[in-house]
Write an enzyme that holds these catalytic residues in place. Structure first.
Site, mmCIF file in Angstrom:
data_model
loop_
_atom_site.group_PDB
_atom_site.id
_atom_site.type_symbol
_atom_site.label_atom_id
_atom_site.label_comp_id
_atom_site.label_asym_id
_atom_site.label_seq_id
_atom_site.Cartn_x
_atom_site.Cartn_y
_atom_site.Cartn_z
ATOM 1 C CB ALA A 60 -12.103 10.245 2.095
ATOM 2 C CG ASP A 61 -16.746 5.409 4.003
ATOM 3 O OD1 ASP A 61 -16.019 4.517 4.479
ATOM 4 O OD2 ASP A 61 -17.767 5.826 4.563
ATOM 5 C CG ASP B 50 -9.849 -1.038 4.923
ATOM 6 O OD1 ASP B 50 -10.165 0.143 4.679
ATOM 7 O OD2 ASP B 50 -9.505 -1.841 4.038
ATOM 8 C CB CYS C 264 -0.956 0.017 1.178
ATOM 9 S SG CYS C 264 -2.432 -0.965 0.848
ATOM 10 N N GLY D 224 -11.616 -10.490 -15.480
ATOM 11 C CA GLY D 224 -10.496 -9.653 -15.106
ATOM 12 C C GLY D 224 -9.864 -8.981 -16.306
ATOM 13 C CG HIS D 225 -7.976 -5.323 -18.272
ATOM 14 N ND1 HIS D 225 -8.357 -5.466 -19.582
ATOM 15 C CD2 HIS D 225 -6.997 -4.389 -18.255
ATOM 16 C CE1 HIS D 225 -7.627 -4.647 -20.333
ATOM 17 N NE2 HIS D 225 -6.799 -3.983 -19.549
ATOM 18 C CE LYS E 260 -4.600 3.304 -0.565
ATOM 19 N NZ LYS E 260 -5.555 3.696 0.448
#
Ligand code: CO
Ligand code: CO
Ligand code: CO
Length: 523
Positions: free
Chosen positions: A88-89, A266, A57, A178-179, A60
């Site tokens: 911003a959830d 989270d 993460c 998917g891709h 980001k």
């Protein structure tokens, strides 16, 4: 190969000269249809994280930068859109009928572990987590994968997908498609669709004064991943984060819903304080975090105290610190832990103090052994966070108890010491460490290296620029460009030094220099 030679460029990657590095090193030209041998022999030395700049993460886009961009976009409004981009959830919530909402989210990131199968599992857990954090039940998934298929073994891609699918199956989620993209840097994740009753949606906006805050997993995955990249993580800590990152937040979410949580999010890339910032802003409250109560993985506090923390910590601090007030006794390292970017982190739940202990017991019984009450919601406000080093002060505390009347950016802790400006870090081995609470001997060593000797400070500064370009370290280059200009080194001298770096770093270093020297005033 023939056409590449004619053009003087590799036709599969026109930015590179022909013969390209691959041909020189391995005698393979992808333009000629040749392939690297499927490296079954390389299996044991799989190091996915060595192939990426920002693991997990931490890949980001910095929150502050993202919000500057999103703010300028037109607002999306629709009466059926119950939770959209504005708050911003964790996931969007869209009402399709009176008793059914869709919960939708997408999450894609770079490898945070070396094993492709495990990475696939973690990617699935991480993507599902945002749906769980809304109180939703995930139903279907679409995979999204970026993979350097021409340079890395297809076996790894297979194992990433397999790991993801196995975890989806465990969650009872069906992969519907998917891709994939032939991409220079590996990334993987899922778009998730789930369902929730309109009256059961748990947003980040419902926290109420008096609530307690429960965190369901320890934090510190970013610090340990970074430590692993620089060779300083213990096996114990690595095993601990791997287990946690590949554990679904499913049970935690079911318990959270059962205890009628008021708010939930989270904890992922923006760190504990970054995600809490969203919650306190949207809920209009002040949260108090009891730093000592926050569960962390093995070694995390020690590593942080030694200054071992990636750049994501700084970006998260920059984003959240305007609403964070930290007690004086808290060290920079302790705060770094709270800003650390998490991959597939736990749920941060605000719920009534009456049921918090019972909820905690239920969590611990059902596998979240490290779950803990880490703070509380104090009063209504425009959204503030007060970090205190007092263990679970159940007594309401007045803001400013530490002597400042209003919430202000964290006091000077971050601003001490060293040639390296605090908001950035330099990847010269140990420079980041020297900036923190490094052992004296190390600081001394770094000091000696940079001090004038047979080479003067100007020559040394020019070398840092050449080296920054050669190793393509963006923060180092930024720091040393600024410093060189401050020292009065001319643009021409800087340019020449940089090209020394290009000469040793090759095409990539050239691209890097061209992308990063925009600010050099031409004289
Ligand atoms: Co070629
Ligand atoms: Co080629
Ligand atoms: Co989230």
């Amino acid at each position: 190969m023939r056409r590449s030679r004619q053009l003087g460029h590799c036709i599969c990657d026109p930015r590179k000269p022909c013969p390209c590095d691959l041909l020189i090193e391995k005698d393979v030209c992808l333009c000629a249809g040749e392939r690297l041998e499927e490296p079954a022999a390389r299996e044991e030395s799989v190091r996915l994280t060595k192939l990426v700049k920002n693991a997990g993460c931490a890949s980001k886009i910095p929150a502050a930068e993202l919000s500057r961009i999103l703010k300028r976009l037109p607002e999306v409004s629709d009466p059926r859109l119950l939770v959209g981009m504005g708050t911003a959830d964790d996931a969007g919530v869209f009402r399709v009928s009176d008793d059914l909402c869709l919960v939708q989210t997408v999450d894609v990131f770079a490898p945070c572990v070396d094993d492709p199968y495990l990475f696939g599992q973690i990617a699935a857990c991480n993507s599902l987590s945002d749906c769980y954090a809304m109180g939703g039940t995930p139903i279907t998934a679409l995979s999204i994968i970026g993979y350097p298929i021409s340079t890395q073994p297809s076996e790894w891609m297979y194992r990433m997908l397999l790991g993801g699918m196995d975890k989806l199956r465990e969650a009872g989620v069906v992969l519907v498609g998917g891709h994939s993209i032939n991409d220079e840097e590996m990334k993987f994740g899922f778009a998730i669709t789930g369902s929730v009753r309109p009256d059961a949606v748990v947003t980040n906006a419902g926290a109420q004064p008096g609530d307690l805050l429960v965190l369901t997993k320890p934090i510190g995955t970013g610090i340990i991943s970074f430590a692993a990249q620089v060779g300083r993580a213990s096996e114990e800590s690595l095993r601990a984060i791997e287990k946690s990152m590949s554990t679904l937040n499913r049970t935690a979410a079911e318990i959270m819903v059962r205890f009628e949580a008021h708010a939930c999010t989270d904890v992922t890339g923006f760190g504990l304080l970054g995600h809490l910032r969203h919650m306190v802003r949207e809920s209009g409250v002040t949260a108090e975090i009891w730093a000592a109560e926050v569960p962390v993985f093995p070694d995390v506090r020690r590593l942080a105290a030694e200054g071992v923390a990636g750049g994501a910590v700084e970006r998260n601090r920059e984003f959240a610190e305007e609403c964070v007030q930290a007690d004086d006794g808290l060290s920079e390292g302790e705060m770094d832990v709270l800003y650390d970017a998490q991959t597939s982190g736990g749920l941060l739940i605000a719920l009534s103090a009456k049921v918090a202990e019972e909820c905690l017991a239920a969590l611990r019984e059902s596998g979240c052994e490290d779950a803990a009450i880490v703070g509380r919601i104090a009063e209504k406000s425009e959204g503030r966070i007060h970090v205190t080093n007092q263990a679970s002060s159940q007594e309401p505390r007045k803001d400013g108890a530490a002597g400042s009347p209003s919430v202000s950016p964290k006091p000077g802790a971050a601003l001490q010491s060293s040639a390296v400006p605090p908001e950035e870090e330099c990847c010269a081995p140990g420079a980041a460490v020297a900036a923190g609470n490094a052992p004296e001997a190390f600081k001394q060593f770094m000091g000696n290296v940079f001090a004038p000797g047979a080479l003067d400070v100007i020559q040394k500064e020019l070398m840092t620029i050449a080296l920054s370009v050669a190793v393509q370290c963006e923060p180092c280059l930024k720091i040393h460009l600024a410093k060189a200009r401050e020292m009065g080194i001319s643009a021409e001298e800087i340019e020449e030094a940089a090209w020394m770096g290009v000469a040793f770093g090759g095409c990539k270093a050239m691209m890097f220099w061209q992308a990063n020297n925009a600010g050099t005033p031409k004289s």
